[in-house]
Design an enzyme around this catalytic site. Structure first.
Site, PDB file in Angstrom:
ATOM      1  N   ASP A  67       0.381 -22.195 -43.954  1.00 43.34           N
ATOM      2  CA  ASP A  67      -0.965 -22.715 -44.213  1.00 43.34           C
ATOM      3  C   ASP A  67      -2.067 -21.838 -43.619  1.00 43.34           C
ATOM      4  O   ASP A  67      -1.797 -20.915 -42.832  1.00 43.34           O
ATOM      5  CB  ASP A  67      -1.088 -24.159 -43.679  1.00 43.34           C
ATOM      6  N   ASP A 136       0.563 -37.023 -36.618  1.00 40.71           N
ATOM      7  CA  ASP A 136       0.586 -37.997 -37.721  1.00 40.71           C
ATOM      8  C   ASP A 136       1.747 -37.736 -38.678  1.00 40.71           C
ATOM      9  O   ASP A 136       1.822 -38.321 -39.758  1.00 40.71           O
ATOM     10  CB  ASP A 136      -0.751 -37.981 -38.479  1.00 40.71           C
ATOM     11  N   HIS A 138       2.499 -34.753 -40.074  1.00 40.36           N
ATOM     12  CA  HIS A 138       2.330 -33.698 -41.082  1.00 40.36           C
ATOM     13  C   HIS A 138       3.239 -32.503 -40.804  1.00 40.36           C
ATOM     14  O   HIS A 138       3.550 -32.195 -39.659  1.00 40.36           O
ATOM     15  CB  HIS A 138       0.866 -33.281 -41.257  1.00 40.36           C
ATOM     16  N   GLU A 143      -0.820 -33.722 -45.004  1.00 35.21           N
ATOM     17  CA  GLU A 143      -1.221 -34.913 -44.259  1.00 35.21           C
ATOM     18  C   GLU A 143      -0.573 -36.159 -44.870  1.00 35.21           C
ATOM     19  O   GLU A 143      -0.073 -36.118 -46.004  1.00 35.21           O
ATOM     20  CB  GLU A 143      -2.755 -35.037 -44.311  1.00 35.21           C
TER      21      GLU A 143
HETATM   22  C1  GLP Z   1      -1.046 -27.718 -37.086  1.00 38.76           C
HETATM   23  C2  GLP Z   1      -0.184 -26.813 -37.958  1.00 38.76           C
HETATM   24  C3  GLP Z   1       1.217 -27.367 -38.073  1.00 38.76           C
HETATM   25  C4  GLP Z   1       1.747 -27.684 -36.682  1.00 38.76           C
HETATM   26  C5  GLP Z   1       0.895 -28.738 -36.027  1.00 38.76           C
HETATM   27  C6  GLP Z   1       1.378 -29.156 -34.655  1.00 38.76           C
HETATM   28  O1  GLP Z   1      -1.512 -28.800 -37.780  1.00 38.76           O
HETATM   29  N1  GLP Z   1      -0.716 -26.624 -39.270  1.00 38.76           N
HETATM   30  O2  GLP Z   1       2.049 -26.422 -38.730  1.00 38.76           O
HETATM   31  O3  GLP Z   1       3.075 -28.134 -36.773  1.00 38.76           O
HETATM   32  O4  GLP Z   1      -0.409 -28.196 -35.904  1.00 38.76           O
HETATM   33  O5  GLP Z   1       0.857 -28.310 -33.670  1.00 38.76           O
HETATM   34  P1  GLP Z   1       1.473 -28.122 -32.234  1.00 38.76           P
HETATM   35  O6  GLP Z   1       2.708 -27.326 -32.426  1.00 38.76           O
HETATM   36  O7  GLP Z   1       0.428 -27.356 -31.485  1.00 38.76           O
HETATM   37  O8  GLP Z   1       1.735 -29.467 -31.698  1.00 38.76           O
END
Ligand code: GLP
Length: 260
Positions: A67, A136, A138, A143
């Protein structure tokens, strides 16, 4: 779905790195799906170490990132382009022309997304997709209520995700609201999915994704449909799993022929 509970984020990340290293050594043209966020950072550090100290060769590997933010130039420090350069690509020998990250500045976003899907297919499909998980549920930036068969497209972030990201942009007002993300269908097409989740704050959503109903409200639950999805988590993130001791037993008693 395999749930692997490791003692610490370090141990979980080392396991993920071993799985990737083995795949790349077997097939130097392995196609990797990559993720951002804080979770894969230790994994990327280990891949860098394997490259520097154990000659892990990424020169023919192809990568596709999940992404990117819409409207953010690649050189912006909070873009996922910058993140990947800083935390992985600048430190290994991956060929720049083999790196693919959604273009948040694309004029024709729909056209770009269609091309991204075609490029993944032309590369032979993703062999190993690395995933984190949002609070959440995702995956990528799919989402809650994302279609379980969605493809690469533009999405609008939820208030919760915006809040989570605000710090990277010096406050909520500057945080991008739109993103391009691979779809859940795109992710499910990968041959193997490795979802990493560490820490207490991920415990509840991990349990929903692994043991809850399959539903668009918890996008990561779609991995229940995948034939080779591994949740690599630490003890803290395993706290809410009702079958925790069963997963531990299965992993500890794997016959040799089934070892990762
Ligand atoms: C963002 C990214 C996701 C990731 C998520 C969780 O939203 N687009 O790919 O999994 O954050 O982040 P973290 O690993 O910092 O908890």
């Amino acid at each position: 779905m395999e749930v692997i509970i490791k003692e610490s984020p370090l141990e979980g990340s080392l396991l993920a790195a071993r799985i990737i290293a083995r795949a790349v050594r077997k097939d130097p043209e392995t196609v990797l799906g990559l993720a951002t966020g804080s979770t894969p950072l230790i994994l990327y550090q280990e891949l860098i170490r394997l490259h520097r100290e154990e000659q892990l060769d990424f020169s023919r590997v192809v990568t596709f990132n999940l992404d990117e933010y819409v409207g953010l130039p690649p050189e912006h420090p909070a873009s996922y382009h910058s993140f990947m350069k800083r935390n992985l690509f600048d430190h290994i020998n991956v060929a720049p022309e083999r790196i693919n990250i959604p273009d948040g500045m694309a004029k024709d976003i729909r056209g770009f997304c269609r091309e991204y899907e075609k490029k993944i297919i032309a590369a032979g499909g993703i062999d190993i997709q690395i995933l984190g998980i949002g609070l959440d549920g995702h995956i990528g930036f799919n989402e809650p209520t994302s279609s379980l068969t969605s493809r690469t497209r533009i999405k609008t972030l939820t208030a919760q995700t915006l809040q989570e990201n605000a710090a990277y942009f010096g406050g909520l007002a500057n945080a991008p609201r739109h993103v391009i993300t691979m779809g859940i269908g795109t992710i499910l097409d990968s041959r193997m999915c490795l979802l990493l989740a560490f820490g207490e704050r991920k415990a509840e959503i991990v349990a929903q994704a692994v043991e809850g109903p399959l539903m668009a409200l918890v996008p990561a639950s779609a991995l229940q449909l995948h034939p080779d999805a591994k949740f690599i988590i630490d003890q803290a993130a395993a706290a809410c799993l009702s079958k925790r001791s069963y997963y531990q037993y299965v992993y500890d008693h794997k016959p040799d022929w089934q070892l990762d």
